[in-house]
Design an enzyme around this catalytic site. Structure first.
Site, mmCIF file in Angstrom:
data_model
loop_
_atom_site.group_PDB
_atom_site.id
_atom_site.type_symbol
_atom_site.label_atom_id
_atom_site.label_comp_id
_atom_site.label_asym_id
_atom_site.label_seq_id
_atom_site.Cartn_x
_atom_site.Cartn_y
_atom_site.Cartn_z
ATOM 1 N N SER A 180 0.885 -1.143 0.000
ATOM 2 C CA SER A 180 0.000 0.000 0.000
ATOM 3 C C SER A 180 0.924 1.194 0.000
ATOM 4 O O SER A 180 1.706 1.376 0.917
ATOM 5 C CB SER A 180 -0.869 -0.010 1.246
ATOM 6 O OG SER A 180 -1.449 1.255 1.393
ATOM 7 N N ARG A 181 0.837 2.017 -1.065
ATOM 8 C CA ARG A 181 1.788 3.133 -1.149
ATOM 9 C C ARG A 181 1.439 4.257 -0.203
ATOM 10 O O ARG A 181 2.202 5.185 -0.052
ATOM 11 C CB ARG A 181 1.890 3.623 -2.591
ATOM 12 C CG ARG A 181 2.722 2.665 -3.387
ATOM 13 C CD ARG A 181 2.749 2.942 -4.858
ATOM 14 N NE ARG A 181 3.007 1.661 -5.514
ATOM 15 C CZ ARG A 181 2.364 1.220 -6.553
ATOM 16 N NH1 ARG A 181 1.420 1.940 -7.096
ATOM 17 N NH2 ARG A 181 2.653 0.056 -7.062
ATOM 18 N N VAL A 182 0.276 4.180 0.432
ATOM 19 C CA VAL A 182 -0.077 5.195 1.407
ATOM 20 C C VAL A 182 0.389 4.737 2.787
ATOM 21 O O VAL A 182 0.749 5.516 3.650
ATOM 22 C CB VAL A 182 -1.595 5.461 1.379
ATOM 23 C CG1 VAL A 182 -1.993 6.428 2.458
ATOM 24 C CG2 VAL A 182 -1.995 5.987 0.022
#
Ligand SMILES: Nc1ncnc2c1ncn2[C@@H]1O[C@H](COP(=O)(O)OP(=O)(O)OP(=O)(O)O)[C@@H](O)[C@H]1O
Ligand SMILES: [Mg+2]
Length: 511
Positions: free
Chosen positions: A371-373
Protein backbone atom coordinates in the site's frame (compact mmCIF):
# COMPACT_ATOMS: atom_id res chain seq x y z
CA UNK A 1 -82.17 5.99 -15.25
CA UNK A 2 -81.41 7.59 -18.64
CA UNK A 3 -82.51 10.92 -17.26
CA UNK A 4 -80.13 10.58 -14.34
CA UNK A 5 -77.27 9.88 -16.72
CA UNK A 6 -78.22 12.75 -18.97
CA UNK A 7 -78.29 15.18 -16.07
CA UNK A 8 -74.58 14.43 -15.49
CA UNK A 9 -73.61 15.24 -19.08
CA UNK A 10 -72.11 18.78 -19.29
CA UNK A 11 -73.85 21.21 -21.55
CA UNK A 12 -72.36 21.89 -25.01
CA UNK A 13 -71.53 25.40 -23.84
CA UNK A 14 -69.38 24.16 -20.99
CA UNK A 15 -67.55 21.78 -23.29
CA UNK A 16 -66.88 24.58 -25.73
CA UNK A 17 -65.56 26.96 -23.11
CA UNK A 18 -63.33 24.27 -21.60
CA UNK A 19 -61.90 23.53 -25.04
CA UNK A 20 -61.42 27.21 -25.73
CA UNK A 21 -59.46 27.61 -22.48
CA UNK A 22 -57.24 24.66 -23.34
CA UNK A 23 -56.51 26.09 -26.76
CA UNK A 24 -55.62 29.50 -25.34
CA UNK A 25 -53.22 27.93 -22.84
CA UNK A 26 -51.59 25.68 -25.42
CA UNK A 27 -47.98 26.66 -26.06
CA UNK A 28 -46.24 25.41 -29.09
CA UNK A 29 -42.49 25.03 -28.74
CA UNK A 30 -40.06 23.81 -31.31
CA UNK A 31 -36.98 21.91 -30.21
CA UNK A 32 -34.46 21.00 -32.81
CA UNK A 33 -33.56 17.31 -32.75
CA UNK A 34 -31.28 15.76 -35.20
CA UNK A 35 -32.56 12.58 -36.70
CA UNK A 36 -30.48 9.98 -38.48
CA UNK A 37 -30.99 6.66 -40.18
CA UNK A 38 -29.57 3.26 -39.28
CA UNK A 39 -27.41 2.03 -42.13
CA UNK A 40 -26.08 -1.11 -40.49
CA UNK A 41 -26.84 -2.96 -37.27
CA UNK A 42 -25.58 -6.11 -35.55
CA UNK A 43 -23.68 -7.41 -32.52
CA UNK A 44 -24.86 -4.52 -30.38
CA UNK A 45 -23.40 -1.88 -32.72
CA UNK A 46 -25.32 0.40 -35.07
CA UNK A 47 -23.93 2.62 -37.79
CA UNK A 48 -25.96 5.72 -38.36
CA UNK A 49 -25.91 8.34 -41.07
CA UNK A 50 -27.32 11.84 -40.84
CA UNK A 51 -26.39 12.69 -37.24
CA UNK A 52 -23.92 15.43 -38.07
CA UNK A 53 -23.65 17.49 -34.90
CA UNK A 54 -23.54 14.67 -32.35
CA UNK A 55 -21.01 14.61 -29.48
CA UNK A 56 -18.89 11.68 -28.37
CA UNK A 57 -20.75 9.90 -25.61
CA UNK A 58 -24.07 11.49 -26.55
CA UNK A 59 -27.19 9.40 -26.09
CA UNK A 60 -29.46 8.51 -28.98
CA UNK A 61 -32.87 6.88 -29.04
CA UNK A 62 -33.96 4.32 -31.60
CA UNK A 63 -37.51 3.96 -32.87
CA UNK A 64 -38.33 1.25 -30.34
CA UNK A 65 -37.08 3.50 -27.48
CA UNK A 66 -33.88 1.50 -27.02
CA UNK A 67 -31.05 3.82 -26.04
CA UNK A 68 -27.63 4.01 -27.63
CA UNK A 69 -24.42 5.91 -27.10
CA UNK A 70 -22.31 7.46 -29.85
CA UNK A 71 -18.68 6.35 -29.60
CA UNK A 72 -17.20 6.66 -33.10
CA UNK A 73 -17.62 9.89 -34.99
CA UNK A 74 -16.62 9.41 -38.60
CA UNK A 75 -16.95 11.59 -41.68
CA UNK A 76 -19.97 9.82 -43.15
CA UNK A 77 -21.45 7.98 -40.22
CA UNK A 78 -21.58 7.56 -36.45
CA UNK A 79 -20.81 4.31 -34.62
CA UNK A 80 -23.28 3.77 -31.79
CA UNK A 81 -23.28 1.10 -29.08
CA UNK A 82 -26.76 -0.17 -28.35
CA UNK A 83 -27.59 -0.06 -24.64
CA UNK A 84 -30.05 -2.92 -24.83
CA UNK A 85 -31.21 -5.51 -27.30
CA UNK A 86 -30.65 -4.67 -30.98
CA UNK A 87 -33.22 -7.19 -32.20
CA UNK A 88 -35.91 -4.64 -33.01
CA UNK A 89 -33.55 -2.18 -34.68
CA UNK A 90 -33.46 -2.45 -38.45
CA UNK A 91 -31.65 -0.91 -41.33
CA UNK A 92 -33.52 2.23 -42.35
CA UNK A 93 -35.13 2.87 -38.98
CA UNK A 94 -34.77 6.37 -37.60
CA UNK A 95 -32.65 7.49 -34.65
CA UNK A 96 -33.03 10.64 -32.58
CA UNK A 97 -30.12 12.26 -30.78
CA UNK A 98 -31.01 13.26 -27.23
CA UNK A 99 -28.57 16.16 -26.95
CA UNK A 100 -27.03 14.95 -23.69
CA UNK A 101 -24.40 12.47 -22.65
CA UNK A 102 -25.31 9.34 -20.68
CA UNK A 103 -26.47 10.12 -17.16
CA UNK A 104 -27.61 8.13 -14.14
CA UNK A 105 -29.96 8.98 -11.28
CA UNK A 106 -28.06 9.83 -8.10
CA UNK A 107 -28.77 10.60 -4.46
CA UNK A 108 -29.71 8.93 -1.20
CA UNK A 109 -32.71 7.24 -2.83
CA UNK A 110 -30.30 4.83 -4.48
CA UNK A 111 -29.05 3.42 -1.18
CA UNK A 112 -30.28 -0.12 -0.65
CA UNK A 113 -31.11 -0.50 -4.33
CA UNK A 114 -29.87 -2.76 -7.11
CA UNK A 115 -29.73 -0.91 -10.43
CA UNK A 116 -28.38 -1.47 -13.93
CA UNK A 117 -25.71 0.57 -15.72
CA UNK A 118 -28.26 3.28 -16.58
CA UNK A 119 -29.60 3.42 -13.04
CA UNK A 120 -32.81 1.52 -13.80
CA UNK A 121 -33.96 -0.56 -10.82
CA UNK A 122 -33.41 -4.31 -11.05
CA UNK A 123 -34.91 -5.14 -7.66
CA UNK A 124 -38.58 -5.33 -6.83
CA UNK A 125 -38.61 -2.21 -4.71
CA UNK A 126 -40.47 -0.02 -7.20
CA UNK A 127 -39.32 3.03 -9.16
CA UNK A 128 -36.56 5.33 -7.93
CA UNK A 129 -37.86 8.54 -6.44
CA UNK A 130 -35.09 10.86 -7.49
CA UNK A 131 -35.00 13.51 -10.15
CA UNK A 132 -31.33 14.31 -9.80
CA UNK A 133 -29.01 12.86 -12.42
CA UNK A 134 -25.30 13.06 -13.19
CA UNK A 135 -23.35 12.39 -16.36
CA UNK A 136 -21.54 9.07 -16.10
CA UNK A 137 -18.30 10.54 -17.44
CA UNK A 138 -16.63 13.49 -15.83
CA UNK A 139 -13.13 14.90 -15.49
CA UNK A 140 -11.43 13.82 -12.27
CA UNK A 141 -10.97 16.42 -9.51
CA UNK A 142 -7.79 18.44 -10.00
CA UNK A 143 -4.83 18.68 -7.69
CA UNK A 144 -6.10 21.86 -5.99
CA UNK A 145 -9.38 20.22 -5.04
CA UNK A 146 -7.69 17.27 -3.33
CA UNK A 147 -6.05 16.71 0.01
CA UNK A 148 -3.58 14.04 1.07
CA UNK A 149 -4.86 10.66 2.22
CA UNK A 150 -4.52 10.42 5.98
CA UNK A 151 -7.73 9.01 7.38
CA UNK A 152 -7.79 5.21 7.59
CA UNK A 153 -10.54 3.16 6.01
CA UNK A 154 -10.77 0.11 8.22
CA UNK A 155 -11.63 -3.04 6.33
CA UNK A 156 -11.98 -5.25 9.39
CA UNK A 157 -9.66 -7.71 7.66
CA UNK A 158 -6.70 -8.20 9.99
CA UNK A 159 -4.06 -8.84 7.33
CA UNK A 160 -5.16 -5.79 5.33
CA UNK A 161 -5.50 -3.32 8.19
CA UNK A 162 -2.13 -4.38 9.61
CA UNK A 163 0.02 -4.93 6.54
CA UNK A 164 -1.58 -3.14 3.57
CA UNK A 165 -3.60 -0.39 5.25
CA UNK A 166 -6.04 1.54 3.10
CA UNK A 167 -6.78 5.23 3.49
CA UNK A 168 -9.95 7.08 2.56
CA UNK A 169 -9.58 8.19 -1.03
CA UNK A 170 -7.00 5.55 -1.90
CA UNK A 171 -7.15 3.18 -4.87
CA UNK A 172 -6.08 -0.29 -3.83
CA UNK A 173 -6.15 -3.08 -6.38
CA UNK A 174 -7.28 -6.58 -5.40
CA UNK A 175 -5.61 -8.95 -7.80
CA UNK A 176 -5.41 -12.74 -8.08
CA UNK A 177 -6.37 -15.82 -10.06
CA UNK A 178 -9.93 -17.02 -10.23
CA UNK A 179 -11.46 -18.35 -7.03
CA UNK A 180 -8.86 -16.94 -4.68
CA UNK A 181 -11.25 -14.90 -2.56
CA UNK A 182 -11.12 -11.53 -4.38
CA UNK A 183 -14.83 -10.84 -4.17
CA UNK A 184 -14.98 -12.06 -0.59
CA UNK A 185 -12.20 -9.66 0.44
CA UNK A 186 -13.95 -6.68 -1.13
CA UNK A 187 -17.37 -7.63 0.22
CA UNK A 188 -15.90 -8.13 3.70
CA UNK A 189 -14.48 -4.61 3.53
CA UNK A 190 -18.02 -3.37 2.77
CA UNK A 191 -19.42 -5.38 5.69
CA UNK A 192 -17.11 -3.54 8.06
CA UNK A 193 -18.50 -0.15 7.12
CA UNK A 194 -21.52 -0.40 9.41
CA UNK A 195 -19.66 1.16 12.32
CA UNK A 196 -18.09 4.02 10.38
CA UNK A 197 -20.02 6.48 8.31
CA UNK A 198 -18.92 5.14 4.94
CA UNK A 199 -21.38 4.52 2.10
CA UNK A 200 -20.60 1.68 -0.28
CA UNK A 201 -21.08 0.94 -3.96
CA UNK A 202 -20.59 -2.51 -5.42
CA UNK A 203 -20.29 -2.61 -9.21
CA UNK A 204 -20.61 -6.09 -10.71
CA UNK A 205 -19.30 -6.35 -14.28
CA UNK A 206 -19.65 -9.43 -16.47
CA UNK A 207 -20.41 -11.77 -13.58
CA UNK A 208 -22.97 -14.54 -13.34
CA UNK A 209 -26.25 -13.24 -11.94
CA UNK A 210 -26.17 -16.01 -9.32
CA UNK A 211 -22.86 -14.67 -7.94
CA UNK A 212 -24.24 -11.14 -7.79
CA UNK A 213 -27.39 -12.36 -6.05
CA UNK A 214 -25.19 -14.06 -3.47
CA UNK A 215 -23.29 -10.85 -2.77
CA UNK A 216 -26.56 -8.91 -2.41
CA UNK A 217 -27.80 -11.59 -0.04
CA UNK A 218 -24.67 -11.36 2.12
CA UNK A 219 -24.96 -7.55 2.24
CA UNK A 220 -28.59 -7.84 3.24
CA UNK A 221 -27.95 -10.48 5.91
CA UNK A 222 -25.28 -8.31 7.54
CA UNK A 223 -27.49 -5.25 7.46
CA UNK A 224 -25.28 -3.16 5.17
CA UNK A 225 -27.43 -3.22 2.04
CA UNK A 226 -29.28 -0.09 3.12
CA UNK A 227 -26.03 1.87 2.99
CA UNK A 228 -24.91 0.29 -0.28
CA UNK A 229 -25.77 0.79 -3.95
CA UNK A 230 -25.34 -2.26 -6.18
CA UNK A 231 -24.77 -1.56 -9.89
CA UNK A 232 -25.06 -4.67 -12.03
CA UNK A 233 -24.13 -5.35 -15.65
CA UNK A 234 -24.02 -9.14 -15.62
CA UNK A 235 -22.51 -11.44 -18.22
CA UNK A 236 -25.87 -11.69 -19.99
CA UNK A 237 -26.31 -8.01 -20.86
CA UNK A 238 -24.79 -6.30 -23.94
CA UNK A 239 -21.10 -5.38 -23.72
CA UNK A 240 -22.12 -1.73 -23.98
CA UNK A 241 -23.80 -1.84 -20.58
CA UNK A 242 -20.85 -3.70 -19.06
CA UNK A 243 -18.59 -0.98 -20.41
CA UNK A 244 -20.76 1.74 -18.88
CA UNK A 245 -21.36 0.18 -15.45
CA UNK A 246 -18.20 1.28 -13.58
CA UNK A 247 -18.56 4.89 -14.76
CA UNK A 248 -22.19 4.85 -13.65
CA UNK A 249 -21.20 3.52 -10.21
CA UNK A 250 -18.48 6.14 -10.01
CA UNK A 251 -20.94 8.95 -10.82
CA UNK A 252 -23.27 7.72 -8.08
CA UNK A 253 -20.31 7.75 -5.67
CA UNK A 254 -19.19 11.22 -6.75
CA UNK A 255 -22.55 12.66 -5.80
CA UNK A 256 -22.10 11.34 -2.24
CA UNK A 257 -18.46 12.46 -2.15
CA UNK A 258 -19.32 16.01 -3.19
CA UNK A 259 -21.84 16.16 -0.38
CA UNK A 260 -19.03 15.48 2.07
CA UNK A 261 -19.65 11.76 2.50
CA UNK A 262 -17.03 9.02 2.53
CA UNK A 263 -17.59 6.37 -0.10
CA UNK A 264 -16.10 2.93 -0.74
CA UNK A 265 -16.53 1.64 -4.30
CA UNK A 266 -15.70 -1.87 -5.52
CA UNK A 267 -15.29 -2.62 -9.25
CA UNK A 268 -15.69 -6.41 -9.63
CA UNK A 269 -13.95 -6.83 -11.99
CA UNK A 270 -12.01 -4.64 -14.41
CA UNK A 271 -10.66 -7.59 -16.39
CA UNK A 272 -14.16 -8.31 -17.67
CA UNK A 273 -14.63 -4.57 -18.16
CA UNK A 274 -11.56 -4.49 -20.42
CA UNK A 275 -12.91 -7.49 -22.34
CA UNK A 276 -16.25 -5.75 -22.90
CA UNK A 277 -14.42 -2.68 -24.16
CA UNK A 278 -12.24 -4.78 -26.46
CA UNK A 279 -15.35 -6.38 -27.93
CA UNK A 280 -16.97 -2.99 -28.57
CA UNK A 281 -13.79 -1.54 -30.05
CA UNK A 282 -13.27 -4.43 -32.44
CA UNK A 283 -16.88 -4.23 -33.60
CA UNK A 284 -16.46 -0.49 -34.11
CA UNK A 285 -13.42 -1.42 -36.25
CA UNK A 286 -10.95 0.48 -34.13
CA UNK A 287 -7.39 -0.68 -34.78
CA UNK A 288 -6.41 -3.46 -32.35
CA UNK A 289 -3.12 -3.34 -30.45
CA UNK A 290 -1.49 -5.68 -27.94
CA UNK A 291 -3.72 -8.69 -27.07
CA UNK A 292 -6.22 -7.12 -29.51
CA UNK A 293 -7.08 -4.39 -27.00
CA UNK A 294 -7.55 -0.94 -28.54
CA UNK A 295 -4.89 1.73 -28.07
CA UNK A 296 -6.80 3.67 -25.43
CA UNK A 297 -7.24 0.74 -23.03
CA UNK A 298 -4.98 2.39 -20.44
CA UNK A 299 -7.11 5.54 -20.52
CA UNK A 300 -10.21 3.37 -20.00
CA UNK A 301 -9.17 2.53 -16.43
CA UNK A 302 -7.02 5.58 -15.66
CA UNK A 303 -9.90 8.01 -16.16
CA UNK A 304 -12.12 5.83 -14.00
CA UNK A 305 -9.72 5.40 -11.08
CA UNK A 306 -8.51 9.01 -11.15
CA UNK A 307 -11.99 10.00 -10.05
CA UNK A 308 -11.34 8.41 -6.64
CA UNK A 309 -9.66 10.59 -4.04
CA UNK A 310 -10.19 12.80 -1.05
CA UNK A 311 -11.54 16.32 -1.58
CA UNK A 312 -10.22 19.31 0.33
CA UNK A 313 -12.33 20.80 3.12
CA UNK A 314 -13.30 23.72 0.89
CA UNK A 315 -14.77 21.24 -1.59
CA UNK A 316 -16.84 19.31 0.90
CA UNK A 317 -14.13 17.08 2.35
CA UNK A 318 -15.71 13.85 1.09
CA UNK A 319 -13.75 10.92 -0.24
CA UNK A 320 -14.10 7.99 -2.59
CA UNK A 321 -11.96 4.93 -1.96
CA UNK A 322 -11.76 2.53 -4.89
CA UNK A 323 -11.12 -1.21 -4.70
CA UNK A 324 -10.81 -2.38 -8.32
CA UNK A 325 -10.49 -6.13 -8.83
CA UNK A 326 -8.39 -7.77 -11.55
CA UNK A 327 -8.31 -11.46 -12.37
CA UNK A 328 -4.95 -12.89 -13.40
CA UNK A 329 -4.10 -16.05 -15.31
CA UNK A 330 -1.75 -18.35 -13.37
CA UNK A 331 -0.63 -15.54 -11.11
CA UNK A 332 0.84 -13.51 -13.99
CA UNK A 333 1.07 -9.95 -12.71
CA UNK A 334 3.05 -8.87 -15.76
CA UNK A 335 0.24 -9.39 -18.27
CA UNK A 336 -1.09 -6.34 -20.12
CA UNK A 337 -4.21 -5.36 -18.15
CA UNK A 338 -2.76 -6.26 -14.69
CA UNK A 339 0.38 -4.11 -15.20
CA UNK A 340 -1.73 -1.23 -16.49
CA UNK A 341 -4.00 -1.22 -13.47
CA UNK A 342 -1.12 -1.82 -11.03
CA UNK A 343 0.51 1.33 -12.39
CA UNK A 344 -2.66 3.37 -11.93
CA UNK A 345 -3.47 2.30 -8.36
CA UNK A 346 -1.82 3.16 -5.04
CA UNK A 347 -0.92 -0.43 -4.27
CA UNK A 348 -2.21 -3.94 -4.62
CA UNK A 349 -3.36 -6.86 -2.53
CA UNK A 350 -2.16 -10.00 -4.28
CA UNK A 351 -4.15 -13.14 -3.56
CA UNK A 352 -2.38 -16.39 -4.30
CA UNK A 353 -3.94 -19.68 -5.29
CA UNK A 354 -1.32 -21.83 -3.50
CA UNK A 355 -1.89 -20.02 -0.23
CA UNK A 356 -5.65 -20.27 -0.67
CA UNK A 357 -5.46 -24.03 -1.14
CA UNK A 358 -3.04 -24.36 1.78
CA UNK A 359 -5.77 -22.88 3.98
CA UNK A 360 -4.21 -19.43 4.38
CA UNK A 361 -7.33 -17.32 3.98
CA UNK A 362 -7.46 -14.51 3.05
CA UNK A 363 -4.71 -15.76 0.72
CA UNK A 364 -2.70 -12.54 0.75
CA UNK A 365 0.86 -12.82 -0.49
CA UNK A 366 2.43 -10.39 1.95
CA UNK A 367 5.65 -10.04 -0.03
CA UNK A 368 3.94 -8.94 -3.23
CA UNK A 369 1.24 -6.79 -1.64
CA UNK A 370 1.83 -3.13 -0.94
CA UNK A 371 0.00 0.00 0.00
CA UNK A 372 1.79 3.13 -1.15
CA UNK A 373 -0.08 5.20 1.41
CA UNK A 374 0.93 2.73 4.13
CA UNK A 375 1.45 4.12 7.62
CA UNK A 376 -0.19 7.46 6.86
CA UNK A 377 -3.47 5.57 6.82
CA UNK A 378 -3.11 3.93 10.24
CA UNK A 379 -3.83 5.18 13.72
CA UNK A 380 -0.57 5.58 15.70
CA UNK A 381 -1.34 2.63 18.00
CA UNK A 382 -2.05 0.38 15.04
CA UNK A 383 1.08 1.63 13.31
CA UNK A 384 3.19 0.62 16.31
CA UNK A 385 1.82 -2.91 16.68
CA UNK A 386 1.74 -3.42 12.90
CA UNK A 387 5.38 -2.33 12.70
CA UNK A 388 6.37 -5.00 15.22
CA UNK A 389 4.26 -7.54 13.38
CA UNK A 390 5.90 -6.76 10.06
CA UNK A 391 9.38 -6.97 11.55
CA UNK A 392 8.76 -10.36 13.11
CA UNK A 393 7.24 -11.64 9.89
CA UNK A 394 10.22 -10.51 7.84
CA UNK A 395 12.50 -12.31 10.28
CA UNK A 396 10.34 -15.39 10.10
CA UNK A 397 10.39 -15.50 6.31
CA UNK A 398 14.15 -15.19 6.24
CA UNK A 399 14.69 -17.94 8.82
CA UNK A 400 12.03 -20.21 7.33
CA UNK A 401 14.09 -20.44 4.13
CA UNK A 402 17.07 -21.77 6.14
CA UNK A 403 14.95 -24.02 8.32
CA UNK A 404 13.84 -25.88 5.19
CA UNK A 405 17.26 -27.46 4.98
CA UNK A 406 16.62 -29.29 8.23
CA UNK A 407 19.70 -28.00 9.94
CA UNK A 408 19.99 -27.96 13.71
CA UNK A 409 18.41 -24.75 14.98
CA UNK A 410 19.49 -22.76 18.02
CA UNK A 411 16.98 -21.63 20.60
CA UNK A 412 16.61 -18.07 19.35
CA UNK A 413 15.96 -19.19 15.78
CA UNK A 414 13.45 -21.75 16.98
CA UNK A 415 11.67 -19.07 19.03
CA UNK A 416 11.53 -16.64 16.10
CA UNK A 417 10.12 -19.36 13.86
CA UNK A 418 7.49 -20.30 16.44
CA UNK A 419 6.50 -16.68 16.86
CA UNK A 420 6.24 -16.17 13.09
CA UNK A 421 4.07 -19.24 12.67
CA UNK A 422 1.70 -17.86 15.32
CA UNK A 423 1.53 -14.50 13.59
CA UNK A 424 0.59 -16.19 10.32
CA UNK A 425 -2.10 -18.10 12.20
CA UNK A 426 -3.45 -14.92 13.77
CA UNK A 427 -3.67 -13.25 10.35
CA UNK A 428 -6.02 -15.96 9.05
CA UNK A 429 -9.64 -14.93 9.08
CA UNK A 430 -12.92 -16.52 8.22
CA UNK A 431 -15.04 -14.85 5.55
CA UNK A 432 -17.68 -12.31 6.58
CA UNK A 433 -16.23 -11.88 10.06
CA UNK A 434 -14.91 -8.35 10.34
CA UNK A 435 -12.72 -7.65 13.38
CA UNK A 436 -12.84 -4.23 15.00
CA UNK A 437 -9.69 -2.15 15.03
CA UNK A 438 -9.51 -2.17 18.86
CA UNK A 439 -9.63 -5.95 18.87
CA UNK A 440 -6.97 -6.10 16.17
CA UNK A 441 -4.64 -3.87 18.19
CA UNK A 442 -5.11 -6.01 21.31
CA UNK A 443 -4.55 -9.21 19.37
CA UNK A 444 -1.44 -8.01 17.53
CA UNK A 445 -0.08 -6.66 20.79
CA UNK A 446 -0.65 -10.06 22.41
CA UNK A 447 1.07 -12.05 19.68
CA UNK A 448 4.08 -9.75 19.25
CA UNK A 449 4.64 -9.55 23.02
CA UNK A 450 4.79 -13.33 23.19
CA UNK A 451 1.52 -13.95 24.99
CA UNK A 452 0.60 -16.62 22.45
CA UNK A 453 3.94 -18.42 22.48
CA UNK A 454 2.65 -21.14 24.80
CA UNK A 455 -0.57 -21.69 22.89
CA UNK A 456 -0.35 -24.59 20.41
CA UNK A 457 -0.78 -23.43 16.80
CA UNK A 458 -3.88 -25.51 16.21
CA UNK A 459 -5.61 -23.87 19.17
CA UNK A 460 -4.91 -20.30 18.19
CA UNK A 461 -8.17 -19.70 16.36
CA UNK A 462 -10.09 -20.93 19.39
CA UNK A 463 -7.98 -18.74 21.68
CA UNK A 464 -8.78 -15.82 19.43
CA UNK A 465 -12.51 -16.50 19.57
CA UNK A 466 -12.50 -16.55 23.35
CA UNK A 467 -10.24 -13.51 23.55
CA UNK A 468 -12.70 -11.67 21.32
CA UNK A 469 -15.57 -12.62 23.64
CA UNK A 470 -13.47 -11.44 26.59
CA UNK A 471 -12.85 -8.07 24.90
CA UNK A 472 -16.54 -7.75 24.13
CA UNK A 473 -17.18 -7.67 27.87
CA UNK A 474 -14.39 -5.19 28.53
CA UNK A 475 -15.98 -2.03 27.22
CA UNK A 476 -13.52 0.02 29.30
CA UNK A 477 -10.46 -1.58 27.74
CA UNK A 478 -11.84 -1.21 24.22
CA UNK A 479 -12.62 2.42 24.88
CA UNK A 480 -9.12 2.98 26.22
CA UNK A 481 -7.63 1.56 23.00
CA UNK A 482 -10.01 3.57 20.86
CA UNK A 483 -9.40 6.85 22.65
CA UNK A 484 -5.64 6.50 23.11
CA UNK A 485 -4.36 7.17 19.65
CA UNK A 486 -0.83 6.22 20.69
CA UNK A 487 0.35 3.00 22.27
CA UNK A 488 1.43 4.73 25.48
CA UNK A 489 3.29 2.84 28.25
CA UNK A 490 0.10 3.08 30.34
CA UNK A 491 -1.95 1.49 27.59
CA UNK A 492 0.68 -1.21 27.11
CA UNK A 493 0.54 -1.95 30.83
CA UNK A 494 -3.23 -2.07 30.78
CA UNK A 495 -3.19 -4.40 27.78
CA UNK A 496 -0.60 -6.72 29.34
CA UNK A 497 -2.55 -6.90 32.56
CA UNK A 498 -5.82 -7.68 30.78
CA UNK A 499 -4.24 -10.33 28.59
CA UNK A 500 -2.67 -11.96 31.67
CA UNK A 501 -6.04 -12.00 33.32
CA UNK A 502 -7.68 -13.49 30.26
CA UNK A 503 -5.00 -16.15 29.87
CA UNK A 504 -5.43 -17.27 33.45
CA UNK A 505 -9.14 -17.80 33.01
CA UNK A 506 -8.54 -19.36 29.58
CA UNK A 507 -5.92 -21.79 30.83
CA UNK A 508 -7.92 -22.76 33.94
CA UNK A 509 -10.90 -23.34 31.69
CA UNK A 510 -8.68 -25.59 29.66
CA UNK A 511 -7.45 -27.63 32.64
N1 LIG B 1 -11.40 -16.02 4.14
C1 LIG B 1 -12.11 -17.04 3.64
N2 LIG B 1 -12.45 -18.06 4.42
C2 LIG B 1 -13.17 -19.08 3.95
N3 LIG B 1 -13.61 -19.18 2.67
C3 LIG B 1 -13.31 -18.20 1.84
C4 LIG B 1 -12.54 -17.07 2.27
N4 LIG B 1 -12.40 -16.24 1.21
C5 LIG B 1 -13.05 -16.83 0.19
N5 LIG B 1 -13.59 -17.99 0.54
C6 LIG B 1 -14.39 -18.88 -0.32
O1 LIG B 1 -13.67 -19.17 -1.49
C7 LIG B 1 -14.53 -19.19 -2.63
C8 LIG B 1 -14.03 -18.22 -3.68
O2 LIG B 1 -14.13 -16.89 -3.17
P1 LIG B 1 -14.50 -15.66 -4.09
O3 LIG B 1 -15.75 -15.91 -4.85
O4 LIG B 1 -14.44 -14.50 -3.22
O5 LIG B 1 -13.27 -15.69 -5.06
P2 LIG B 1 -13.05 -14.85 -6.40
O6 LIG B 1 -11.58 -14.71 -6.53
O7 LIG B 1 -13.87 -13.62 -6.37
O8 LIG B 1 -13.61 -15.85 -7.47
P3 LIG B 1 -13.97 -15.53 -9.00
O9 LIG B 1 -12.68 -15.57 -9.73
O10 LIG B 1 -14.88 -16.64 -9.38
O11 LIG B 1 -14.62 -14.19 -9.02
C9 LIG B 1 -15.92 -18.83 -2.12
O12 LIG B 1 -16.65 -20.00 -1.96
C10 LIG B 1 -15.63 -18.17 -0.80
O13 LIG B 1 -16.70 -18.33 0.08
MG1 LIG C 1 -15.24 -12.82 -7.72
Amino acid sequence: MTEALLSNVPSPDRVCSALRQQIVRFRFSLRPVSVGTVTEVGDGIARISGLHDIMVGEMVEFEDETLGMALNLEAESVGVIVLGSDERIHEGSTVRSLGQIAAVPVGDELLGRVVDALGRPLDRKGPLHTNRTRPVERAAPGIIERQPIRVPLHTGIKAVDALVPIGRGQRELIIGDRQTGKTTLAVDAILNQTADDVLCIYVAIGQKLASVAQVVHVLERHGVLERTVVVVADAGVPAALQYLAPYAGCAIGEEFMEHGRDVLIVYDDLTKHAWAYRQISLLLRRPPGREAFPGDIFYLHARLLERAGRLGEAYGGGSMTALPIIETQMGDLAAYIPTNVISITDGQIFLEQDLFHAGVRPAINVGLSVSRVAGAAQTPAMRTVAGRLRLEMAQYRELATFAQFGTELDRNTRAALDRGARILEVLKQDRHHPVSIEEQIALFFAVTQGFLDDIPIERISEFERQFSAFLQERQGLRNAIAIQQELTPELEALLSESIHEFKESYLTLDA
